[in-house]
Scaffold this motif. Structure first.
Motif, short mmCIF file in Angstrom:
data_model
loop_
_atom_site.label_atom_id
_atom_site.label_comp_id
_atom_site.label_asym_id
_atom_site.label_seq_id
_atom_site.Cartn_x
_atom_site.Cartn_y
_atom_site.Cartn_z
N ASP A 132 0.84 -1.20 0.00
CA ASP A 132 0.00 0.00 0.00
C ASP A 132 0.87 1.24 0.00
O ASP A 132 1.77 1.39 0.84
CB ASP A 132 -0.91 -0.01 1.23
CG ASP A 132 -1.90 1.14 1.24
OD1 ASP A 132 -2.26 1.60 0.15
OD2 ASP A 132 -2.31 1.55 2.34
N GLY A 133 0.65 2.14 -0.96
CA GLY A 133 1.41 3.38 -1.04
C GLY A 133 2.74 3.25 -1.75
O GLY A 133 3.50 4.23 -1.81
N THR A 143 1.57 5.34 -8.22
CA THR A 143 1.54 4.81 -6.86
C THR A 143 0.37 3.85 -6.72
O THR A 143 -0.73 4.13 -7.19
CB THR A 143 1.40 5.94 -5.83
OG1 THR A 143 2.52 6.83 -5.96
CG2 THR A 143 1.38 5.39 -4.41
N HIS A 145 -2.36 1.90 -4.40
CA HIS A 145 -3.09 2.05 -3.13
C HIS A 145 -4.00 0.84 -2.93
O HIS A 145 -4.69 0.42 -3.86
CB HIS A 145 -3.94 3.32 -3.14
CG HIS A 145 -3.14 4.59 -3.15
ND1 HIS A 145 -2.51 5.07 -2.03
CD2 HIS A 145 -2.88 5.47 -4.16
CE1 HIS A 145 -1.89 6.20 -2.34
NE2 HIS A 145 -2.09 6.47 -3.61
N THR A 147 -7.29 -0.58 -2.00
CA THR A 147 -8.68 -0.11 -1.89
C THR A 147 -9.59 -1.34 -1.85
O THR A 147 -10.38 -1.59 -2.75
CB THR A 147 -9.06 0.83 -3.05
OG1 THR A 147 -8.65 0.23 -4.30
CG2 THR A 147 -8.37 2.17 -2.90
N LEU A 155 -6.64 -3.09 -5.86
CA LEU A 155 -5.67 -2.01 -5.99
C LEU A 155 -6.27 -0.86 -6.79
O LEU A 155 -7.08 -1.08 -7.70
CB LEU A 155 -4.41 -2.49 -6.73
CG LEU A 155 -3.43 -3.38 -6.00
CD1 LEU A 155 -2.35 -3.87 -6.98
CD2 LEU A 155 -2.79 -2.65 -4.83
N SER A 156 -5.86 0.37 -6.45
CA SER A 156 -6.08 1.54 -7.29
C SER A 156 -4.71 2.09 -7.65
O SER A 156 -3.76 1.99 -6.88
CB SER A 156 -6.92 2.60 -6.56
OG SER A 156 -8.24 2.15 -6.37
N HIS A 158 -2.57 5.38 -8.94
CA HIS A 158 -2.63 6.84 -8.96
C HIS A 158 -1.45 7.39 -9.76
O HIS A 158 -0.29 7.15 -9.41
CB HIS A 158 -2.57 7.36 -7.52
CG HIS A 158 -2.88 8.82 -7.39
ND1 HIS A 158 -2.79 9.49 -6.20
CD2 HIS A 158 -3.29 9.74 -8.30
CE1 HIS A 158 -3.12 10.74 -6.38
NE2 HIS A 158 -3.43 10.92 -7.65
N ILE A 165 -6.58 8.70 -11.02
CA ILE A 165 -6.44 7.43 -10.33
C ILE A 165 -7.39 6.40 -10.94
O ILE A 165 -8.59 6.65 -11.09
CB ILE A 165 -6.67 7.58 -8.81
CG1 ILE A 165 -6.37 6.27 -8.07
CG2 ILE A 165 -8.07 8.08 -8.50
CD1 ILE A 165 -6.28 6.44 -6.56
N SER A 193 -12.25 2.25 2.08
CA SER A 193 -11.63 2.54 0.78
C SER A 193 -12.27 3.75 0.12
O SER A 193 -11.59 4.57 -0.51
CB SER A 193 -11.72 1.32 -0.14
OG SER A 193 -10.93 0.25 0.37
N LYS A 196 -10.91 6.68 1.84
CA LYS A 196 -9.51 6.87 1.41
C LYS A 196 -9.45 7.59 0.08
O LYS A 196 -8.65 8.52 -0.11
CB LYS A 196 -8.81 5.51 1.32
CG LYS A 196 -7.34 5.58 0.94
CD LYS A 196 -6.74 4.18 0.96
CE LYS A 196 -5.24 4.22 0.73
NZ LYS A 196 -4.64 2.87 0.81
N LEU A 200 -7.80 11.19 -0.68
CA LEU A 200 -6.76 11.38 -1.71
C LEU A 200 -7.13 12.55 -2.62
O LEU A 200 -6.26 13.30 -3.06
CB LEU A 200 -6.59 10.11 -2.53
CG LEU A 200 -5.79 8.97 -1.88
CD1 LEU A 200 -5.91 7.69 -2.72
CD2 LEU A 200 -4.33 9.35 -1.71
#
Length: 257
Positions: A132-133, A143, A145, A147, A155-156, A158, A165, A193, A196, A200
Motif C-alpha cells: 500500500d502506497g 503509486t 493504493h 482499496t 488495488l487503485s 494513482h 487514479i 476505501s 480513502k 486522496l
C-alpha cells in the motif's frame, strides 16, 4: 505519459504509454489480449515486448483473465497486491471462479459481444507484490493504493503528475449514476476505501466500468449510504432478482380477470 483507452470485451482497458515501455492498468479479459497486442504493434507501431508490466487489481475475469497470457506472449511482468493466499483458493474458491466466469459470459451476452473463451487460471503468481502506497517499480510516476472491499486484494493506481487514479471496480457507473460494485465481500473495508479515495482527492477517477470522471461528480455520501453492512455476494443478488421476478409474475397472474 499517454493513457490509451480501449473498448474491451466487457470492460474498459487503460494502457499507459511511457518512453521506455507500456504498463497495462489491469489484466483484462482473456479475449482482450490480442486486441491490446494489436493496438501496440499496429496502431502505435511498437513491439509487443514493449509491454513491460501488467498490474492485476483483483482476480475477477475482466481484470485478471488475460494476465498470464500477456506474460507468456510478451515477457512482461505481473504485479498484484501483496496479500497472502489465492482469492479463488480451495473448493469454495473453485466454485466462485466458475460462477464469476459464467456471470462474465452473461454480461458479454447482454453487451451483445460474440461468444469468446474467457476461461483463465484461478491462481496468480505475480512477479511483483505491491505494498500500500508503494511506487510501482519501473513506473515511478504511479503509486499503488490498497482499496479493498470488492475483494480482499483490490488495488487503485494513482498517476501523480496528472492526478488521475484508476480505481478498477471500487465504483461502477450505471446509466449515469455511480454505485458500489457487486460483490462487496468486505463491507467495512469497502467503506474505508471510499473514504480513502475521498481523502486522496484526485482530479479524476478512472473506472473500469464507466469512464474518466471528475472527482466532484462522485457523491461519496450516497455511495456510503448504498454500501452494504453485510457481505453482498453475487448469489444474493441473483436470488433477489429471481425472488422479485417470481413475486411479480405471481401478482400479475392474480390481477388477470
Amino acid at each position: 505519459m499517454a493513457l490509451h483507452k480501449l473498448d474491451g470485451y466487457i470492460q474498459s482497458i487503460f494502457l499507459a504509454e511511457h518512453t521506455d515501455g507500456f504498463m497495462l492498468l489491469d489484466g483484462c479479459s482473456r479475449p482482450d489480449v490480442s486486441l491490446v497486442i494489436s493496438f501496440i504493434e499496429q496502431t502505435l507501431g511498437r513491439k509487443k515486448e514493449d509491454l513491460k508490466l501488467v498490474v492485476v487489481t483483483h482476480m475477477h475475469p475482466d481484470h485478471a483473465g488475460g494476465a498470464n497470457l500477456f506474460r507468456k506472449l510478451t515477457g512482461c511482468k505481473l504485479a498484484a497486491a501483496n496479500v497472502s493466499g489465492q482469492w479463488y483458493g480451495g473448493v469454495s474458491g473453485t466454485i466462485m471462479h466458475w460462477t464469476d466466469i459464467a456471470l462474465a459470459q452473461y454480461v458479454a451476452k447482454r453487451k451483445e459481444r460474440p461468444f469468446s473463451r474467457i476461461w483463465y487460471a484461478r491462481t496468480l503468481s505475480p512477479d511483483i507484490k505491491l505494498e500500500d502506497g508503494e511506487k510501482i517499480p519501473g513506473f515511478k510516476e504511479w503509486t499503488a493504493h490498497f482499496t479493498q472491499g470488492h475483494t480482499d486484494r483490490d488495488l487503485s493506481l494513482h498517476h501523480i503528475s496528472s492526478d488521475r487514479i484508476y480505481i478498477a471496480d471500487l465504483i461502477v457507473k450505471v446509466k449515469d449514476k455511480y454505485f458500489p460494485p457487486v460483490p462487496v465481500s468486505y463491507p467495512n473495508r469497502y467503506k474505508r476505501s471510499l473514504e480513502k479515495l475521498r481523502q486522496l482527492g484526485p482530479k479524476e477517477v478512472i473506472l473500469a466500468h464507466g469512464a474518466e470522471t471528475p472527482i466532484e461528480m462522485i457523491d461519496f455520501d450516497y455511495l456510503l449510504q448504498r454500501a452494504p453492512n453485510e457481505p453482498l455476494t453475487q448469489w444474493k443478488v441473483i436470488w433477489k432478482n429471481i425472488h422479485e421476478r417470481l413475486l411479480f409474475n405471481m401478482f400479475k397472474k392474480k390481477d388477470r380477470p
